[in-house]
Design an enzyme around this catalytic site. Structure first.
Site, short mmCIF file in Angstrom:
data_model
loop_
_atom_site.label_atom_id
_atom_site.label_comp_id
_atom_site.label_asym_id
_atom_site.label_seq_id
_atom_site.Cartn_x
_atom_site.Cartn_y
_atom_site.Cartn_z
N LYS A 1 1.05 -1.32 -0.43
CA LYS A 1 -0.03 -0.27 -0.17
C LYS A 1 0.85 1.35 0.05
O LYS A 1 0.63 2.09 -0.51
CB LYS A 1 -0.72 0.10 1.11
N GLU B 1 -3.56 6.76 8.18
CA GLU B 1 -4.35 7.68 7.82
C GLU B 1 -5.46 8.46 8.40
O GLU B 1 -6.14 7.42 9.52
CB GLU B 1 -4.40 7.48 6.04
N HIS C 1 -15.03 -5.81 7.48
CA HIS C 1 -14.40 -5.43 5.94
C HIS C 1 -13.88 -6.05 4.40
O HIS C 1 -13.49 -6.05 3.93
CB HIS C 1 -13.37 -4.48 6.52
N ARG D 1 -5.92 -8.25 -10.63
CA ARG D 1 -6.14 -9.55 -10.61
C ARG D 1 -7.67 -8.98 -11.31
O ARG D 1 -8.61 -8.16 -11.47
CB ARG D 1 -5.50 -9.83 -9.66
P1 ADP Z 1 -7.65 -4.76 2.01
O1 ADP Z 1 -6.42 -4.70 1.02
O2 ADP Z 1 -6.96 -5.13 3.38
O3 ADP Z 1 -8.83 -4.96 2.09
P2 ADP Z 1 -8.11 -1.97 2.04
O4 ADP Z 1 -7.66 -0.83 2.15
O5 ADP Z 1 -8.82 -2.14 0.93
O6 ADP Z 1 -7.77 -2.84 3.10
O7 ADP Z 1 -9.53 -1.26 3.12
C1 ADP Z 1 -10.88 -2.45 3.01
C2 ADP Z 1 -11.93 -1.62 3.56
O8 ADP Z 1 -11.67 -0.87 4.78
C3 ADP Z 1 -12.84 -0.76 2.35
O9 ADP Z 1 -13.28 -0.63 1.82
C4 ADP Z 1 -13.23 0.32 4.00
O10 ADP Z 1 -14.31 -0.13 3.99
C5 ADP Z 1 -12.03 0.30 4.82
N1 ADP Z 1 -11.43 1.40 4.59
C6 ADP Z 1 -9.85 1.97 4.39
N2 ADP Z 1 -9.83 2.59 4.94
C7 ADP Z 1 -10.26 3.59 5.00
C8 ADP Z 1 -10.27 5.06 5.71
N3 ADP Z 1 -9.00 5.44 4.99
N4 ADP Z 1 -11.00 5.49 6.06
C9 ADP Z 1 -12.48 4.46 6.56
N5 ADP Z 1 -13.05 3.33 6.41
C10 ADP Z 1 -11.41 2.53 5.41
#
Ligand code: ADP
Length: 498
Positions: free
Chosen positions: A120, A204, A239, A296
């Site tokens: 990330k 963040e 999530h 992917r």
């Molecule tokens: P992973 O790779 O573990 O799936 P992501 O970065 O794709 O993590 O985030 C997964 C979920 O977490 C998102 O769909 C959202 O619901 C929540 N999320 C991620 N970052 C934030 C943020 N900065 N604020 C609020 N919710 C977040």
């Protein structure tokens, strides 16, 4: 770029996605090879393939993740390309590299793109030059609690601590107050270290009540890149997504274009080709922020296929052969609306706890605008070793309302017994006022759902089970009569598909 025609594909995956990939390969006249673990010897993906090879015991580390074994099978059987599906080796840069080194085509992006987007923080840094909005926060790993406190103070609480190598919602911690930061950071770091072997975390802004909206992109190896609009994936538990739709109920054409162009920027930043997904979170004012890129084919790709009429697997294969994309951005149009519900072997009454066991009854729905992507049949066990997803139920309609109505009916016509699934829960969501009105976010489950809200489905299940038993009994009678009368074979098919 020289073109090379693919004659035989090995699908390095299992379940519904292996079946999905083989369906397109077969339609293109390409031979298919399945690999399988001992737990999957009777699976549909094994039956469907032209050739199938047992690659080891049930645990994925001893089978589906065995890179060298999979490459050896390719060499033995004269395979010229590998489709990795999603999960397992699909986002493993070392695997993509090995495959290429062995003269086999990897149906996916370059090793470089996988590597950059798999981290990330590396992704944030790579994308920085491309005018893509980012969630306020830092773009480097933070180890020191005092530094984290300083950053959190600047961006304002609540903040989210995230693992750089994160995935599947692991290593994420929301922190509301400064006094909790130290402890939560330690936890996120140790979770990240044990899950990913990399303790790096960053901080963040936590966007309260966001929506998760992602853009499908696809590029060829000649530098052409297009976006195939968005998928709304805000209905999540832990999530992780459970219902997706395309298009989103809230995006304006201007916002769609802006997000599409930002996604193209992300893809360009790493020289992307193949199919990929750029994920954003969107706040209440429709400001959008880059989350990550998945390099992917995504679980929820069917909703994009339904609204664009494009077979994404076919395009992936063509692009891997070195061909140009078969369409331009201007030729892409949104046709109607599509929904997907994920049918997980989970108990929504017990905090979505994964369930295992046998599919005693397994009857899929059929009808106009209904698509089922699955990898199981009646009588099969759902193994404990893998992701508990049984199937994806997809509907398409002329508009959102029709897609929802078709989905509600399809859920009613989906008969599964022997195992708990998320079907009831999805029915509940699709009827809920917040979902119907389009006013929902990633906190839907937290805000609107309680297990007892599913009680009304229990009575319906009983009615359904009785009706099904009567249907089967009547059918058995009919078969017996037919056999006695003229030995004519029954044409009745209990399983509606094939
Ligand atoms: P992973 O790779 O573990 O799936 P992501 O970065 O794709 O993590 O985030 C997964 C979920 O977490 C998102 O769909 C959202 O619901 C929540 N999320 C991620 N970052 C934030 C943020 N900065 N604020 C609020 N919710 C977040």
């Amino acid at each position: 770029m020289t073109e090379k025609s693919i004659q035989k594909i090995l699908v390095a995956n299992r379940g519904e996605i292996a079946v999905r990939v083989m369906r397109t390969a077969k339609a293109m006249g390409i031979k298919t090879v399945a690999v399988y673990s001992e737990a999957d010897s009777g699976s549909p993906h094994v039956m469907m393939a032209d050739e199938a090879v047992n690659i080891g015991p049930a645990p994925s580390a001893q089978s589906y993740l065995k890179m060298d074994k999979i490459i050896e099978v390719c060499k033995d059987l004269g395979v010229d390309a590998i489709h990795p599906g999603y999960g397992f080796l699909s986002e493993n840069a070392a695997f993509a590299k090995k495959v290429a080194e062995n003269g086999i085509i990897f149906i996916g992006p370059s090793e470089h793109a996988i590597e950059v987007m798999g981290d990330k923080l590396a992704a944030k840094n790579t994308v920085a030059k491309y005018d893509v909005p980012m969630v306020p926060g830092v773009d480097h790993a933070v180890e020191d609690v005092e530094e984290a406190k300083k950053i959190a103070k600047e961006i304002g609480y609540p903040v989210l601590i995230k693992a750089s190598a994160g995935g599947g919602g692991k290593g994420m911690r929301v922190v509301d107050r400064e006094e909790d930061l130290g402890e939560q950071m330690q936890r996120a770091m140790s979770e990240a270290a044990s899950a990913f072997g990399n303790p790096a975390v960053f901080v963040e802004k936590f966007i309260t009540s966001p929506r998760h909206i992602e853009i499908q992109v696809i590029g060829d190896q000649h530098g052409n890149l297009v976006y195939l609009f968005e998928r709304e994936c805000s209905i999540q538990r832990r999530h992780q997504k459970v219902i997706e739709e395309a298009p989103s109920a809230i995006l304006t054409p201007e916002k769609r274009k802006a997000m599409g162009e930002a996604a193209i920027g992300v893809a360009k930043s790493c020289g992307y080709y193949g199919a990929g997904t750029v994920e954003f979170i969107v706040d209440e004012q429709l400001n959008f922020y880059f989350l990550e890129m998945n390099t992917r084919l995504q679980v929820e790709h069917p909703v994009t296929e339904e609204i664009t009429g494009i077979d994404l697997v076919k395009e992936q294969i063509r692009v891997a052969e070195g061909k140009k994309l078969s369409f331009t951005q201007d030729q892409l149009k949104i046709n109607g609306h599509s929904l997907e519900v994920r049918v997980y072997a989970e108990n929504p009454r017990e905090n979505f706890l994964p369930d295992t066991g046998m599919l005693n009854t397994y009857r899929i729905p059929k009808g106009e605008g209904v698509r089922v992507d699955d990898g199981f049949t009646e009588g099969m066990d759902i193994p404990i070793y893998y992701d508990p997803m049984i199937a994806k139920l997809v509907t398409h309609g002329k508009d959102r309302e029709e897609a929802i109505q078709r989905m509600l009916k399809a859920i009613d016509d989906y008969h599964i017994s022997g195992i708990n699934t998320t079907l009831d829960f999805c029915h509940f969501v699709l009827e809920h006022e917040a979902f119907v009105s389009g006013k929902f976010n990633t906190k839907f489950v937290e805000e609107h759902y309680k297990p007892e809200m599913l009680d009304k489905y229990d009575a319906e299940h009983e009615k359904m089970a009785i009706a099904l038993a009567v249907l089967v009994a009547t059918e058995e009678d009919r078969k017996a009569n037919n056999a006695n009368a003229n030995k004519e074979e029954s044409k009745w098919q209990l399983r509606a598909r094939d």
